[in-house]
Design a protein around this motif. Structure first.
Motif, mmCIF file in Angstrom:
data_model
loop_
_atom_site.group_PDB
_atom_site.id
_atom_site.type_symbol
_atom_site.label_atom_id
_atom_site.label_comp_id
_atom_site.label_asym_id
_atom_site.label_seq_id
_atom_site.Cartn_x
_atom_site.Cartn_y
_atom_site.Cartn_z
ATOM 1 N N ALA A 148 43.138 42.221 41.594
ATOM 2 C CA ALA A 148 42.706 43.563 41.177
ATOM 3 C C ALA A 148 42.105 44.319 42.352
ATOM 4 N N GLY A 149 41.344 43.620 43.193
ATOM 5 C CA GLY A 149 40.728 44.277 44.337
ATOM 6 C C GLY A 149 41.703 44.590 45.446
ATOM 7 N N SER A 150 42.684 43.721 45.660
ATOM 8 C CA SER A 150 43.641 43.952 46.748
ATOM 9 C C SER A 150 44.485 45.197 46.506
ATOM 10 N N LEU A 151 44.626 45.612 45.269
ATOM 11 C CA LEU A 151 45.338 46.858 44.988
ATOM 12 C C LEU A 151 44.595 48.044 45.593
ATOM 13 N N THR A 196 45.077 37.980 48.024
ATOM 14 C CA THR A 196 45.012 37.191 46.794
ATOM 15 C C THR A 196 45.143 35.706 47.105
ATOM 16 N N THR A 197 46.069 35.367 47.982
ATOM 17 C CA THR A 197 46.254 33.961 48.356
ATOM 18 C C THR A 197 45.043 33.434 49.104
ATOM 19 N N ALA A 216 36.129 44.470 46.653
ATOM 20 C CA ALA A 216 37.526 44.187 46.322
ATOM 21 C C ALA A 216 37.823 42.695 46.321
ATOM 22 N N ILE A 217 37.302 41.991 47.313
ATOM 23 C CA ILE A 217 37.583 40.563 47.439
ATOM 24 C C ILE A 217 36.330 39.726 47.222
ATOM 25 N N VAL A 218 35.229 40.145 47.870
ATOM 26 C CA VAL A 218 33.957 39.430 47.758
ATOM 27 C C VAL A 218 33.095 40.122 46.714
ATOM 28 N N PRO A 219 32.628 39.416 45.703
ATOM 29 C CA PRO A 219 31.802 40.050 44.667
ATOM 30 C C PRO A 219 30.532 40.661 45.248
#
Length: 268
Positions: free
Chosen positions: A70-73, A53-54, A195-198
């Motif tokens: 939301a994705g990191s979960l 997230t950071t 999760a992180i990259v769209p």
């Protein structure tokens, strides 16, 4: 014959499946001790959520932090579920207990899947705690509270990721790649789930993400929070889980028949 006599045989398979699930819980407790869960698994997931997230906020701007949270979960779930469920077939390989599984009254497929049930349940419970710890540390408590009504979708993702790991392990346990394969699948989930990259950046990454669990579940969560239709994405997530459940069932069936034909359970 009394009504109790006729009801008993019908409930016996359910009782056997429940006993297999109870055995799976005992196995899980033996492998995942409270000290291990609290001292390693729980903080590792919290650190993953904090890190991704950071990092997303630094690289893509503060507006991307909610997307990444939301994705990191899902990334935290991938570590506990895809890799953790490997223990179910690997324990049978290590302790030569697959013969008992395949010759029992309950089918080996049902037995293995029932023994795997603690992993999605505990993975999801751990995720709720990890998210609750990470959110205030990131200053994202309000977003986490808005995400909370969609926690049940993460429960579905926990289940689909578990069957992905089970399929990967059972398909490769005879090739001595039963630990490597779920790790590869876990990294593919991290890369291809959006999760992180769209999505929409790399074609082959999107193509793999379409068939792996997590991608569509995340899409459903994000669509629902944005007020867009989400049931279609949820159905695709369930379909991905069903597909890998079938793969796991078929690989267990093939192993059982091969072992019966060769007269040994060496997984060769």
């Amino acid at each position: 014959m009394t009504s109790l006599d006729t009801a008993a045989p019908r409930s016996l398979p359910v009782w056997r499946a429940a006993e297999a699930a109870r055995t799976g819980w005992l196995e899980y407790r033996a492998l995942q001790t409270p000290a291990g869960l609290l001292g390693a698994t729980l903080p590792r997931g919290v650190l993953q959520i904090l890190f991704f997230t950071t990092l997303a906020g630094v690289l893509a701007g503060p507006g991307h932090r909610e997307y990444a949270f939301a994705g990191s979960l899902v990334l935290a779930l991938s570590g506990t579920n895809v890799n953790g469920v490997v223990a179910v077939p690997v324990l049978d390989k290590q302790y030569a207990t697959f013969a008992r599984v395949r010759t029992g009254a309950l089918s080996p497929t049902v037995t293995q899947i029932a023994r795997a049930l603690p992993y999605p349940v505990m993975g999801w419970l751990l995720l709720v705690v990890q998210g609750a710890i990470a959110a205030p540390l990131l200053g994202m408590t309000d977003f986490a509270l808005r995400l909370l009504p969609w926690a049940w979708v993460y429960a579905l993702i926990a289940l689909t990721l578990s069957v992905l790991g089970l399929a990967g392990a059972t398909m490769t346990v005879g090739r001595r790649a039963d630990v490597v394969a779920p790790n590869v699948l876990s990294y593919l989930v991290m890369l291809c789930s959006g999760a992180i990259v769209p999505p929409g950046r790399v074609g082959w990454v999107d193509a793999i993400g379409q068939v792996l669990p997590a991608r569509h579940g995340l899409d459903a969560v994000r669509a629902g929070m944005a007020g867009r239709p989400w049931l279609g994405d949820l159905g695709l997530e369930a379909a991905a889980g069903a597909g890998f459940t079938v793969l796991a069932a078929l690989s267990i069936l093939v192993q059982a028949r091969r072992a019966s034909r060769h007269g040994h359970d060496d997984f060769e």
